[in-house]
Scaffold this motif. Structure first.
Motif, PDB file in Angstrom:
ATOM      1  N   ASP A 181      -5.707   0.685  -5.235  1.00  0.00           N
ATOM      2  CA  ASP A 181      -5.139   0.709  -6.581  1.00  0.00           C
ATOM      3  C   ASP A 181      -5.952   1.600  -7.512  1.00  0.00           C
ATOM      4  N   CYS A 182      -7.259   1.472  -7.448  1.00  0.00           N
ATOM      5  CA  CYS A 182      -8.118   2.278  -8.324  1.00  0.00           C
ATOM      6  C   CYS A 182      -7.972   3.765  -8.023  1.00  0.00           C
ATOM      7  N   PHE A 183      -7.921   4.104  -6.746  1.00  0.00           N
ATOM      8  CA  PHE A 183      -7.777   5.510  -6.368  1.00  0.00           C
ATOM      9  C   PHE A 183      -6.479   6.087  -6.909  1.00  0.00           C
ATOM     10  N   PHE A 184      -5.383   5.362  -6.710  1.00  0.00           N
ATOM     11  CA  PHE A 184      -4.092   5.898  -7.138  1.00  0.00           C
ATOM     12  C   PHE A 184      -3.902   5.818  -8.649  1.00  0.00           C
ATOM     13  N   LEU A 185      -4.610   4.930  -9.314  1.00  0.00           N
ATOM     14  CA  LEU A 185      -4.589   4.951 -10.776  1.00  0.00           C
ATOM     15  C   LEU A 185      -5.192   6.256 -11.289  1.00  0.00           C
ATOM     16  N   LEU A 186      -6.238   6.711 -10.612  1.00  0.00           N
ATOM     17  CA  LEU A 186      -6.825   7.997 -10.961  1.00  0.00           C
ATOM     18  C   LEU A 186      -5.846   9.140 -10.690  1.00  0.00           C
ATOM     19  N   VAL A 187      -5.075   9.017  -9.576  1.00  0.00           N
ATOM     20  CA  VAL A 187      -4.060  10.018  -9.266  1.00  0.00           C
ATOM     21  C   VAL A 187      -3.003  10.061 -10.365  1.00  0.00           C
ATOM     22  N   VAL A 188      -2.545   8.894 -10.801  1.00  0.00           N
ATOM     23  CA  VAL A 188      -1.532   8.810 -11.862  1.00  0.00           C
ATOM     24  C   VAL A 188      -2.068   9.429 -13.145  1.00  0.00           C
ATOM     25  N   LEU A 189      -3.296   9.088 -13.492  1.00  0.00           N
ATOM     26  CA  LEU A 189      -3.902   9.656 -14.700  1.00  0.00           C
ATOM     27  C   LEU A 189      -4.033  11.175 -14.577  1.00  0.00           C
TER      28      LEU A 189
ATOM     29  N   SER B 199       2.881   6.232  -7.262  1.00  0.00           N
ATOM     30  CA  SER B 199       1.913   7.159  -7.860  1.00  0.00           C
ATOM     31  C   SER B 199       2.408   8.590  -7.776  1.00  0.00           C
ATOM     32  N   LEU B 200       2.937   8.998  -6.626  1.00  0.00           N
ATOM     33  CA  LEU B 200       3.459  10.359  -6.472  1.00  0.00           C
ATOM     34  C   LEU B 200       4.680  10.581  -7.357  1.00  0.00           C
ATOM     35  N   LEU B 201       5.445   9.532  -7.574  1.00  0.00           N
ATOM     36  CA  LEU B 201       6.597   9.620  -8.468  1.00  0.00           C
ATOM     37  C   LEU B 201       6.165   9.937  -9.897  1.00  0.00           C
ATOM     38  N   GLY B 202       4.913   9.592 -10.213  1.00  0.00           N
ATOM     39  CA  GLY B 202       4.396   9.839 -11.551  1.00  0.00           C
ATOM     40  C   GLY B 202       4.469  11.297 -11.969  1.00  0.00           C
ATOM     41  N   TRP B 203       4.341  12.235 -11.011  1.00  0.00           N
ATOM     42  CA  TRP B 203       4.417  13.657 -11.335  1.00  0.00           C
ATOM     43  C   TRP B 203       5.753  13.984 -12.007  1.00  0.00           C
ATOM     44  N   PHE B 204       6.864  13.465 -11.449  1.00  0.00           N
ATOM     45  CA  PHE B 204       8.188  13.734 -12.002  1.00  0.00           C
ATOM     46  C   PHE B 204       8.437  12.933 -13.276  1.00  0.00           C
ATOM     47  N   VAL B 205       7.925  11.692 -13.304  1.00  0.00           N
ATOM     48  CA  VAL B 205       8.124  10.846 -14.480  1.00  0.00           C
ATOM     49  C   VAL B 205       7.448  11.465 -15.706  1.00  0.00           C
ATOM     50  N   PHE B 206       6.229  11.916 -15.531  1.00  0.00           N
ATOM     51  CA  PHE B 206       5.515  12.504 -16.667  1.00  0.00           C
ATOM     52  C   PHE B 206       6.136  13.851 -17.071  1.00  0.00           C
ATOM     53  N   GLN B 207       6.735  14.521 -16.108  1.00  0.00           N
ATOM     54  CA  GLN B 207       7.461  15.745 -16.428  1.00  0.00           C
ATOM     55  C   GLN B 207       8.627  15.431 -17.364  1.00  0.00           C
ATOM     56  N   ARG B 208       9.387  14.369 -17.045  1.00  0.00           N
ATOM     57  CA  ARG B 208      10.503  13.956 -17.914  1.00  0.00           C
ATOM     58  C   ARG B 208       9.977  13.454 -19.258  1.00  0.00           C
ATOM     59  N   PHE B 209       8.824  12.789 -19.206  1.00  0.00           N
ATOM     60  CA  PHE B 209       8.240  12.234 -20.427  1.00  0.00           C
ATOM     61  C   PHE B 209       7.958  13.343 -21.438  1.00  0.00           C
ATOM     62  N   PHE B 210       7.364  14.428 -20.993  1.00  0.00           N
ATOM     63  CA  PHE B 210       7.022  15.509 -21.911  1.00  0.00           C
ATOM     64  C   PHE B 210       8.222  16.373 -22.270  1.00  0.00           C
ATOM     65  N   MET B 211       9.292  16.320 -21.463  1.00  0.00           N
ATOM     66  CA  MET B 211      10.519  17.031 -21.823  1.00  0.00           C
ATOM     67  C   MET B 211      11.224  16.366 -23.000  1.00  0.00           C
ATOM     68  N   ALA B 212      11.168  15.013 -23.011  1.00  0.00           N
ATOM     69  CA  ALA B 212      11.876  14.267 -24.046  1.00  0.00           C
ATOM     70  C   ALA B 212      11.311  14.616 -25.412  1.00  0.00           C
ATOM     71  N   LYS B 213      12.206  14.780 -26.402  1.00  0.00           N
ATOM     72  CA  LYS B 213      11.784  15.161 -27.742  1.00  0.00           C
ATOM     73  C   LYS B 213      11.734  13.967 -28.689  1.00  0.00           C
TER      74      LYS B 213
ATOM     75  N   LEU C 272       0.832  -1.205   0.000  1.00  0.00           N
ATOM     76  CA  LEU C 272       0.000   0.000   0.000  1.00  0.00           C
ATOM     77  C   LEU C 272       0.869   1.259   0.000  1.00  0.00           C
ATOM     78  N   GLY C 273       1.939   1.235   0.774  1.00  0.00           N
ATOM     79  CA  GLY C 273       2.872   2.362   0.771  1.00  0.00           C
ATOM     80  C   GLY C 273       3.570   2.509  -0.566  1.00  0.00           C
ATOM     81  N   GLY C 274       3.932   1.367  -1.170  1.00  0.00           N
ATOM     82  CA  GLY C 274       4.578   1.403  -2.476  1.00  0.00           C
ATOM     83  C   GLY C 274       3.675   1.978  -3.545  1.00  0.00           C
ATOM     84  N   VAL C 275       2.390   1.645  -3.491  1.00  0.00           N
ATOM     85  CA  VAL C 275       1.424   2.190  -4.448  1.00  0.00           C
ATOM     86  C   VAL C 275       1.389   3.718  -4.351  1.00  0.00           C
ATOM     87  N   ALA C 276       1.331   4.228  -3.120  1.00  0.00           N
ATOM     88  CA  ALA C 276       1.298   5.686  -2.926  1.00  0.00           C
ATOM     89  C   ALA C 276       2.594   6.330  -3.434  1.00  0.00           C
ATOM     90  N   ALA C 277       3.759   5.716  -3.117  1.00  0.00           N
ATOM     91  CA  ALA C 277       5.043   6.299  -3.516  1.00  0.00           C
ATOM     92  C   ALA C 277       5.210   6.300  -5.032  1.00  0.00           C
TER      93      ALA C 277
END
Length: 539
Positions: free
Chosen positions: A495-503, A166-180, A159-164
């Motif tokens: 899982d469903c809640f944090f999937l929404l957070v990731v999205l 998911s929050l990491l997704g903010w930085f991952v998606f930031q790198r994703f959109f930076m990549a050309k 449960l802790g891993g799911v939260a961590a």
């Protein structure tokens, strides 16, 4: 130019050593160091978890270290506490360093780690590596305890891993959109999705005996006092066994040696240095085996002062004045003393025969001498749990009423027995259930912590040997148990809640980068708003 705030300079100075001029391409090296320190933080976090699991066996660790260092230092040290303090300091340091790195990012400062931090990170690696090597060389069975602990903690770590993640997704998606480049984006997204899938779906492979219906919960295991109650009194003393009676133990566990003149007495160590004042009474013989002393010499030793001075379980502060005085006046008891106490309270006795010193007068009739002492004590034979494997067939024929206890499954099968005494990490939950369903009485040693007792309770063990009978006695139920359907509902909901957070993070980052598409801002640390192509080059 506006003057920078002193607090900002302080926060930057704690982590960094950069100057105003910054060499091109240096941010790539900073990224590598940031990745390295993140890895070290996770490594130290894992290591303190291993230490937490090993805390159940801290007394065994201290005894092992004492046996190695006693000839050098001659004094008892709570080495496990030392290891725990050092590990905690390392984890706190790595955590704070990571926090300061993130502050650098927030302040848009370069991640130029000071060389002192780099040295300390490598020192942290050395400390953890030394700990791992020590366990592998001297304490290999402890890895089993660490793995066993996951059956208690895995559902919550997930449960802790799911939260961590998911929050990491903010930085991952930031790198994703930076990549050309498309290949960079695919790599970032696929790596993240694989991690998300592994963490989110891990409950499919998580198993725990504590995932059971309440009606399926086995009876609470009985308690056996390991050398009495060593958290409440000096081990292997009559005070210790009397204290264990207050915990309503069903048996006393001890270790037996034979004095030079043939009297069986209670002592775990081959040396007397850890648990007596032999260094004061017989300094020239302090390193000799315990069995080289006569019974009169053994009786002259104090077996309680060491306990009050060293406080091996950090419990002495809770002792009353009367308990302190009683502990201070303890001596080494004979096996006959223990048998008399067991007979009086109708309590079973289980013990191991320790190895005698070479050339001992009773070396060849050690077992016989012990059996004679038992029979002469008039204790009912069914109260004697015979664990010693040597001469078992002959022993079974002499006092037929002894209960034969085996130390491994194969020996029990060959001997046709139905009692097993084994280390807590040597059987899986399913093996325990299979044995108990076959009417085999399973006792596991040494169980001190509530999490381990709870796990074995859910597994269905018959009894446990423990140092902390006063703590386990008061437990009315395992620390946690859940119906499988309830746990399934919890992890699916989370899982469903944090999937929404990731999205949500994905959509927010896409919107940000679409709005800023026309801009070309440069960030000093190279982590956000990179120049076109820099992220692709780094990948």
């Amino acid at each position: 130019m506006a003057q920078e705030h002193p607090c900002r300079n302080c926060l930057v100075g704690v982590y960094s050593c950069h100057g105003k001029d910054r060499k091109p391409g240096k941010w790539q090296c900073a990224c590598c160091w940031f990745t390295f320190q993140s890895f070290i933080f996770l490594l130290t976090l894992w290591w303190i978890y291993v230490c937490w699991a090993a805390y159940n066996d801290r007394d065994d660790f201290n005894t092992k270290v004492f046996s190695i260092l006693s000839s050098i230092t001659g004094m008892y040290v709570n080495w496990f506490l030392v290891v725990l303090i050092v590990t905690s300091v390392v984890v706190i340091y790595c955590c704070l360093l990571l926090v300061f790195a993130l502050i650098q990012v927030a302040l848009k400062e370069p991640l130029d780690m000071h060389w002192i931090h780099k040295v300390l990170l490598f020192l942290a690696v050395v400390i953890v590596a030394a700990g791992i090597a020590g366990i592998c060389v001297r304490w290999m069975e402890e890895w089993g305890t660490a793995l066993l602990s996951l059956q208690v903690t895995a559902p919550f770590l997930q449960l802790g891993g799911v939260a961590a993640v998911s929050l990491l997704g903010w930085f991952v998606f930031q790198r994703f959109f930076m990549a050309k480049r498309t290949v960079s984006r695919v790599f970032i997204l696929m790596a993240y999705l694989i991690v998300v899938a592994a963490v989110f779906l891990s409950p499919l492979v998580i198993t725990s005996p504590c995932l059971l219906e309440i009606r399926e919960l086995p009876p609470k295991p009985a308690l056996i006092g390991h050398r009495g109650a060593p958290m409440l009194a000096p081990e292997n003393t009559m005070m210790s066994f009397q204290k264990s009676m207050e915990c309503k133990v069903v048996a006393f566990e001890s270790d037996v040696l034979l004095s030079w003149d043939g009297v069986p007495f209670l002592m775990h160590d081959d040396s007397l240095k850890r648990t007596t004042n032999v260094l004061e009474k017989f300094p020239e013989r302090a390193n000799n085996s315990s069995s080289t002393f006569s019974w009169k010499e053994l009786q002259s030793l104090n077996a309680g002062d060491w306990y009050l001075e060293n406080d091996p379980f950090q419990t002495v502060s809770s002792f009353s004045k009367l308990d302190r005085e009683e502990a201070r006046n303890q001596s080494i008891p004979s096996l006959r003393d223990l048998l008399n106490l067991a007979r009086k309270h109708n309590t079973s006795v289980i013990f191991d025969l320790k190895k005698l010193s070479p050339g001992h007068p009773y070396e060849h009739n050690y077992t016989q001498r012990t059996i004679e002492t038992i029979l002469n004590s008039s204790i009912p034979q069914q109260l004697v749990l015979w664990l010693v494997n040597k001469d078992r067939d002959r022993v079974a024929a002499m006092p037929p009423g002894f209960q034969q206890v085996y130390a491994d499954k194969e020996a029990m099968r060959v001997g046709g027995g139905d009692r097993l005494n084994i280390r807590h990490s040597f059987l899986s939950g399913q093996e325990i259930r299979n044995l108990t369903q076959s009417n085999v009485t399973v006792n596991m040693w040494v169980v001190n912590e509530r999490w381990l007792f709870s796990l074995l309770w859910c597994s269905g063990v018959s009894s446990v040997t423990t140092n902390s009978c006063h703590r386990l006695r008061d437990m009315q139920r395992p620390i946690w148990h859940l119906a499988p359907d309830t746990y399934r509902a919890i992890w699916i909901t989370v899982d469903c809640f944090f999937l929404l957070v990731v999205l949500g993070f994905f959509l927010l980052q896409r919107r940000r980068f679409r709005n800023n598409r026309g801009g070309r801002a440069e960030h000093k640390n190279g982590f956000t708003n990179l120049l076109t192509g820099e992220m692709d080059t780094f990948l």
